[in-house]
Write an enzyme that holds these catalytic residues in place. Structure first.
Site, mmCIF file in Angstrom:
data_model
loop_
_atom_site.group_PDB
_atom_site.id
_atom_site.type_symbol
_atom_site.label_atom_id
_atom_site.label_comp_id
_atom_site.label_asym_id
_atom_site.label_seq_id
_atom_site.Cartn_x
_atom_site.Cartn_y
_atom_site.Cartn_z
ATOM 1 N N ARG A 72 4.437 1.437 -0.485
ATOM 2 C CA ARG A 72 5.740 1.456 -1.131
ATOM 3 C C ARG A 72 5.784 0.528 -2.327
ATOM 4 O O ARG A 72 5.105 -0.500 -2.370
ATOM 5 C CB ARG A 72 6.848 1.087 -0.153
ATOM 6 C CG ARG A 72 6.845 -0.352 0.336
ATOM 7 C CD ARG A 72 8.024 -0.637 1.269
ATOM 8 N NE ARG A 72 7.982 0.201 2.439
ATOM 9 C CZ ARG A 72 8.858 1.178 2.678
ATOM 10 N NH1 ARG A 72 9.856 1.402 1.853
ATOM 11 N NH2 ARG A 72 8.756 1.907 3.771
ATOM 12 N N GLN B 230 5.491 -9.164 4.074
ATOM 13 C CA GLN B 230 5.347 -8.732 2.677
ATOM 14 C C GLN B 230 6.673 -8.866 1.928
ATOM 15 O O GLN B 230 6.697 -9.277 0.757
ATOM 16 C CB GLN B 230 4.833 -7.290 2.643
ATOM 17 C CG GLN B 230 3.406 -7.163 3.114
ATOM 18 C CD GLN B 230 3.005 -5.726 3.424
ATOM 19 O OE1 GLN B 230 3.857 -4.872 3.740
ATOM 20 N NE2 GLN B 230 1.722 -5.429 3.353
ATOM 21 N N GLU C 261 5.269 -1.313 12.578
ATOM 22 C CA GLU C 261 4.208 -2.228 12.138
ATOM 23 C C GLU C 261 4.836 -3.538 11.679
ATOM 24 O O GLU C 261 5.957 -3.573 11.192
ATOM 25 C CB GLU C 261 3.364 -1.581 11.037
ATOM 26 C CG GLU C 261 4.132 -1.154 9.779
ATOM 27 C CD GLU C 261 4.136 -2.215 8.709
ATOM 28 O OE1 GLU C 261 3.509 -3.272 8.920
ATOM 29 O OE2 GLU C 261 4.773 -1.994 7.684
ATOM 30 N N CYS D 227 0.821 -1.216 0.000
ATOM 31 C CA CYS D 227 0.000 0.000 0.000
ATOM 32 C C CYS D 227 0.855 1.266 0.000
ATOM 33 O O CYS D 227 0.488 2.264 -0.616
ATOM 34 C CB CYS D 227 -0.904 0.024 1.225
ATOM 35 S SG CYS D 227 -2.088 -1.322 1.301
ATOM 36 N N SER E 212 8.678 2.338 7.533
ATOM 37 C CA SER E 212 7.248 2.198 7.264
ATOM 38 C C SER E 212 6.495 3.476 7.582
ATOM 39 O O SER E 212 6.952 4.316 8.365
ATOM 40 C CB SER E 212 6.662 1.053 8.092
ATOM 41 O OG SER E 212 7.217 -0.179 7.705
ATOM 42 N N GLU F 143 -4.920 -9.442 4.586
ATOM 43 C CA GLU F 143 -4.460 -9.219 5.950
ATOM 44 C C GLU F 143 -5.013 -7.926 6.539
ATOM 45 O O GLU F 143 -5.382 -7.870 7.717
ATOM 46 C CB GLU F 143 -2.929 -9.200 5.990
ATOM 47 C CG GLU F 143 -2.369 -9.148 7.392
ATOM 48 C CD GLU F 143 -0.858 -9.282 7.428
ATOM 49 O OE1 GLU F 143 -0.304 -9.304 8.538
ATOM 50 O OE2 GLU F 143 -0.235 -9.356 6.352
ATOM 51 N N MET F 144 -5.081 -6.860 5.725
ATOM 52 C CA MET F 144 -5.628 -5.592 6.198
ATOM 53 C C MET F 144 -7.054 -5.778 6.705
ATOM 54 O O MET F 144 -7.415 -5.291 7.786
ATOM 55 C CB MET F 144 -5.626 -4.572 5.064
ATOM 56 C CG MET F 144 -4.257 -4.067 4.709
ATOM 57 S SD MET F 144 -3.729 -2.755 5.808
ATOM 58 C CE MET F 144 -2.464 -2.034 4.795
ATOM 59 N N GLN G 76 3.611 -5.904 9.479
ATOM 60 C CA GLN G 76 3.235 -6.507 8.197
ATOM 61 C C GLN G 76 4.386 -6.552 7.199
ATOM 62 O O GLN G 76 4.471 -7.469 6.392
ATOM 63 C CB GLN G 76 2.070 -5.734 7.570
ATOM 64 C CG GLN G 76 0.738 -5.963 8.250
ATOM 65 C CD GLN G 76 -0.338 -5.116 7.604
ATOM 66 O OE1 GLN G 76 -0.516 -3.953 7.945
ATOM 67 N NE2 GLN G 76 -1.047 -5.686 6.662
#
EC number: 1.2.1.70
Length: 414
Positions: free
Chosen positions: A53, A121, A115, A51, A110, A193-194, A117
């Site tokens: 980068r 990723q 965070e 989302c 980030s 996941e979001m 996630q």
């Protein structure tokens, strides 16, 4: 060999730019990666597209020519002008690239520092490239070391002691807007996941959660977990005005909520678009407030302030791991040179013992012993020099030594 990373993030691009740069399906990733390594200047490549980068991570033999090639591919992929791509991108090379990669893996780069996630990723992006043959030893070494660094940051600091994500920050924004989520109705769209994080966090704060996805079977276990109801995707337009909150994070390439969709709402509601490209088009309705990923920066700023001291400690770890990684790489470069020295010593011992026997200096029956004695003598002579080379490798500043040794031994450096 060089490392080269082109980085487009929340710091240097707007959301519409990232929308265009995003790789939303495997086919577009495969095509880009294949065309990347088709260049004689690019050896390996990974694409990390999230989302916030888009990172093109490569090993190459000529950073200047490789970056030209990659910018052209990004221009064709996104339709964004070359001069804008080059002007916006952060370009990292060699040690700077490794430091950036380790910072990304450790969640220090980030939108929401700490965070959790991003490590997953990055792991997914690496596996995708590896399984399709676009990633080999050079990037594998760097990525594996990045995961070691990230683990150290997590274990030695409190940077992720209270895990956050874009989804949890969105829920936090909803809590601030309503004061309490107890009894509030929420629609969560998507199965990634979001969406999972959003649904669980909403449930934990007492919200009544409904779930929607194109493939209903994917969200049935989550619905059971959060006690939520399932809403068919084709009913989206019918239910827009029903919920106090909407959280959307799908992989759609076009908005799933069109600004022209008619709906009635007499009380304030809050819609959170957590997708790139965006899921929610421009909406002009007095009762609706739309939050996009870039709108979460206020919370991010607060988060950064709270974690500033931990971030300092974390960056110190990243710096140490970067130095250790390069020292390790240089030690790998030294070993082939040392091996070549010993191989040539063995060849010389064999050649001289054979010559001595041929000239009658030694009986034929002593050939093996003569070779062994000559080799031991040369090894004894080489041992202190080899130990000195390895000590230099441990220090890390041995580029000139490697280059000189490669020249003396007539070995081309890889």
């Amino acid at each position: 060999m060089h490392y080269l990373i082109l980085s487009f993030t929340h710091r240097n691009t707007t959301l519409p730019i990232r929308d265009k740069l995003a790789f939303n399906d495997d086919e577009s990733k495969l095509s880009f990666l294949q065309r990347s390594v088709d260049s004689p200047f690019v050896n390996e490549a990974i694409v990390l597209s999230t989302c916030n980068r888009i990172e093109v991570i490569t090993s190459c033999n000529n950073p200047t020519e490789a970056s030209k090639h990659l910018y052209l591919l990004l221009n064709e992929h996104s339709g964004i002008a070359l001069d804008e791509l080059e002007g916006r991108a952060e370009q990292f090379e060699d040690q700077g690239g490794i430091h950036h990669l380790f910072s990304v893996a450790s969640s220090l780069d980030s939108l929401i520092v700490g965070e959790t996630q991003i490590a997953g990723q990055l792991k997914d992006a690496y596996r995708f490239a590896l399984e399709h043959g676009f990633c080999a030893d050079k990037l594998t070494r760097a990525v594996n070391y990045a995961f070691k660094c990230a683990a150290e940051v997590r274990n030695r600091t409190e940077i992720s002691s209270k895990p956050v994500s874009v989804a949890s920050v969105a829920v936090a924004a909803a809590r601030r807007a309503f004061g309490s989520l107890e009894g509030k109705s929420a629609l969560v769209i998507g199965s990634g996941e979001m969406s999972v994080i959003a649904a669980r966090t909403l449930y934990n704060h007492g919200a009544e959660v409904s779930l929607m996805n194109r493939t209903m079977a994917k969200i049935e276990p989550l619905a059971e977990e959060v006690g939520g109801s399932l809403v068919p995707f084709n009913r989206l337009a019918d239910v827009l005005g029903k919920y106090d909150m909407i959280f959307s994070a799908t992989g759609s390439e076009t908005p799933i909520i069109d600004g022209s969709m008619p709906f009635r709402r007499d009380e304030p509601c809050h819609w959170f678009d957590m997708a790139v490209p965006r899921d929610i088009d421009e909406v002009d309705h007095a009762m609706v407030k739309v939050y996009r990923i870039d709108d979460l920066k206020n919370t991010v700023d607060e988060n950064i302030m709270l974690r500033e001291e931990e971030a300092k400690a974390s960056f110190a770890i990243v710096g140490r791991y970067t130095a250790e990684f390069y020292a390790w790489l240089k030690s790998l470069n030294i070993e082939p040179l040392i091996k070549a020295m010993y191989q040539r010593a063995e060849a010389s011992a064999r050649e001289e013992s054979t010559r001595a026997i041929a000239k009658g200096f030694l009986p034929k029956t002593y050939e093996a012993q003569a070779q062994k004695m000559a080799l031991q003598a040369i090894k004894r002579y080489l041992h202190p020099q080899v130990m000195q080379l390895r000590r230099a490798a441990d220090v890390g500043d041995i580029d000139a030594i490697i280059e000189s040794m490669a020249f003396i031994l007539n070995m081309s450096e890889e």
